[in-house]
Design a protein around this motif. Structure first.
Motif, short mmCIF file in Angstrom:
data_model
loop_
_atom_site.label_atom_id
_atom_site.label_comp_id
_atom_site.label_asym_id
_atom_site.label_seq_id
_atom_site.Cartn_x
_atom_site.Cartn_y
_atom_site.Cartn_z
N LEU A 30 44.12 -18.31 30.07
CA LEU A 30 43.82 -17.23 28.63
C LEU A 30 42.75 -16.23 28.72
O LEU A 30 42.17 -15.55 27.74
CB LEU A 30 43.35 -18.07 28.06
N ASN A 31 41.83 -16.65 29.78
CA ASN A 31 40.68 -15.47 29.57
C ASN A 31 40.99 -14.82 30.39
O ASN A 31 40.53 -12.85 29.40
CB ASN A 31 38.98 -16.30 30.74
N ALA A 32 41.83 -14.56 31.05
CA ALA A 32 42.10 -13.02 31.81
C ALA A 32 42.85 -12.27 30.92
O ALA A 32 43.24 -11.13 30.69
CB ALA A 32 43.11 -14.05 32.98
N LEU A 33 43.63 -13.33 30.13
CA LEU A 33 44.78 -12.67 29.22
C LEU A 33 43.78 -11.68 28.07
O LEU A 33 43.68 -11.49 27.18
CB LEU A 33 45.68 -13.19 28.40
N ALA A 37 43.41 -7.82 27.09
CA ALA A 37 43.36 -6.95 25.57
C ALA A 37 42.19 -6.63 25.20
O ALA A 37 42.06 -6.23 23.69
CB ALA A 37 44.15 -8.05 25.16
N GLY A 38 41.35 -6.34 26.02
CA GLY A 38 40.07 -5.94 26.23
C GLY A 38 39.23 -6.78 25.17
O GLY A 38 37.99 -6.25 25.01
N ALA A 39 39.40 -7.96 24.95
CA ALA A 39 38.40 -8.91 24.27
C ALA A 39 37.10 -9.41 24.89
O ALA A 39 37.19 -9.03 26.30
CB ALA A 39 38.86 -10.31 23.80
N ILE A 40 36.08 -10.59 24.37
CA ILE A 40 35.62 -10.86 25.78
C ILE A 40 35.49 -12.88 25.58
O ILE A 40 35.12 -12.78 24.43
CB ILE A 40 33.94 -10.44 25.08
N PRO A 41 35.69 -12.95 26.59
CA PRO A 41 36.33 -14.50 25.91
C PRO A 41 34.97 -15.35 26.64
O PRO A 41 33.98 -14.87 27.09
CB PRO A 41 37.54 -14.82 27.85
#
Length: 229
Positions: A30-33, A37-41
């Motif tokens: 999920l972190n990689a996804l 998508a440009g988010a910061i996990p």
């Protein structure tokens, strides 16, 4: 996406700080996804998975008992099956003899990834009750259902009522996770853009963990929450 005039719109997740509550072992995907998508996990493990003390009983069943079906109601169940099969050196013929019913795509993927076995059946609606109701298990079929200590009894009870010979065995338990970011402080300071939950146990683990760390649950009400189902 693209605007009507052809210009690129910024991805809705771009720069968003998203809390990932999955267990440490499963957070990576999920972190990689999110990064893609440009988010910061922001990893904040709210659950941890551990084998039960009586896992030897599960090993013995795998070694000695023939099953027509193995029903996997979670990705963790698939992974625990793989761990124990490898630990006892289970012969592939015995492992591939049963057909496999899985609760959804993630569980099917885990079965394929860890054991290179294709699921025979998965329901249209990804939940354990649907799996039990819709799976073509026949009267008299021997069914193994390895589950969590938090799993519902209803799928096994339904299959038994339909005439299946079901062995439901708790093979792992779910505990509260640890490590990761200081979510309580980040929430208080408005530094969280969203929170994700991929299981009911992650929700309860989040509540217990945040309270234990003296965070304020009221702060979560100001943040969008995404759930898998």
């Amino acid at each position: 996406g693209r605007a009507a005039g052809g210009g690129c719109l910024m991805n809705a997740l771009e720069g968003l700080r998203v809390v990932n509550t999955r267990s440490r072992a499963q957070a990576g995907e999920l972190n990689a996804l999110l990064r893609e998508a440009g988010a910061i996990p922001l990893s904040y493990p709210c659950i941890a998975i551990e084998p039960v003390a009586k896992v030897a009983e599960f090993d013995e069943l795998l070694r000695t008992q023939p099953f027509d079906w193995i029903c996997l109601t979670s990705q963790n169940a698939a992974e625990m099956l793989a761990i124990r099969a490898k630990a006892i050196g289970l012969e592939r013929d015995r492992l591939t003899a049963p057909r496999y019913a899985v609760v959804g795509t993630a569980t099917a993927n885990a079965l394929k990834k860890h054991l290179d076995i294709d699921a025979t059946f998965r329901p249209e609606t990804f939940d354990a009750d649907s799996m039990a109701r819709e799976c073509p298990i026949s009267t008299g079929d021997r069914v193994l259902m390895p589950v969590s200590d938090l799993a519902s009894m209803e799928p096994a009870e339904f299959l038994r009522a339909e005439g299946a010979d079901v062995t439901r065995l708790v093979v792992y338990h779910t505990t509260i996770g640890s490590g990761g970011v200081d979510v309580g402080t980040l929430l208080k300071d408005g530094q969280v853009g969203a929170i994700t939950f991929t299981s009911p146990s992650a929700v309860s683990g989040f509540v217990k963990r945040l309270q234990k760390e003296e965070g304020n649950l009221d702060d979560t009400r100001q943040v969008p929450i995404a759930c898998i189902g």
